[in-house]
Design a protein around this motif. Sequence first.
Motif, PDB file in Angstrom:
ATOM      1  N   VAL A   1       4.230  46.317  -3.575  1.00  8.37           N
ATOM      2  CA  VAL A   1       3.120  46.092  -4.488  1.00  8.37           C
ATOM      3  C   VAL A   1       1.858  46.572  -3.785  1.00  8.37           C
ATOM      4  O   VAL A   1       1.484  46.045  -2.736  1.00  8.37           O
ATOM      5  N   TYR A   2       1.226  47.590  -4.341  1.00 12.28           N
ATOM      6  CA  TYR A   2      -0.008  48.144  -3.786  1.00 12.28           C
ATOM      7  C   TYR A   2      -1.182  47.445  -4.455  1.00 12.28           C
ATOM      8  O   TYR A   2      -1.209  47.314  -5.691  1.00 12.28           O
ATOM      9  N   THR A   3      -2.157  46.997  -3.664  1.00 13.29           N
ATOM     10  CA  THR A   3      -3.284  46.265  -4.233  1.00 13.29           C
ATOM     11  C   THR A   3      -4.516  46.412  -3.353  1.00 13.29           C
ATOM     12  O   THR A   3      -4.437  46.879  -2.221  1.00 13.29           O
ATOM     13  N   ASP A   4      -5.659  46.000  -3.865  1.00 14.65           N
ATOM     14  CA  ASP A   4      -6.899  46.003  -3.097  1.00 14.65           C
ATOM     15  C   ASP A   4      -6.910  44.794  -2.168  1.00 14.65           C
ATOM     16  O   ASP A   4      -6.547  43.686  -2.571  1.00 14.65           O
ATOM     17  N   ALA A   5      -7.364  45.002  -0.944  1.00 13.50           N
ATOM     18  CA  ALA A   5      -7.423  43.908   0.028  1.00 13.50           C
ATOM     19  C   ALA A   5      -8.411  42.830  -0.394  1.00 13.50           C
ATOM     20  O   ALA A   5      -8.274  41.670  -0.018  1.00 13.50           O
ATOM     21  N   ASP A   6      -9.403  43.200  -1.188  1.00 12.59           N
ATOM     22  CA  ASP A   6     -10.445  42.247  -1.590  1.00 12.59           C
ATOM     23  C   ASP A   6     -10.107  41.486  -2.870  1.00 12.59           C
ATOM     24  O   ASP A   6     -10.878  40.619  -3.288  1.00 12.59           O
TER      25      ASP A   6
END
Length: 115
Positions: free
Chosen positions: A11-16
């Motif tokens: 699952v690719y996502t924004d760290a923030d």
Amino acid sequence: MASDRLHLLRVYTDADAILEGQPYAQALLARARTLGVANGAILQVIDAYGDAGIVHGAKAVDLAPRRHVIVELVDEEPRLRGFLDSLGQGEEVGLVTLETIAIVAHGGHRHHAKS
């Protein structure tokens, strides 16, 4: 967990990104553990690009870098599909992949080794 039926879910996502007051990736990892997924990790992305052709990274020249992380989970496909069903598709979720894998080696961890 039969090693000949293992799958890798990414699952690719924004760290923030935030979910229920905590970083989204950590919330996903906690949910996976609660659902009994065998293995999980959060990987920090140094540099990447996607279908939009935008380079994402945390280089010194970036004024406001968009950091990304990948949540990786390993287990049998039915358990990972159950996790996916609990995921929901929100703005926090980027690319999600599922692939069959073969374990070619499995060593111990030094911090678990007996002295």
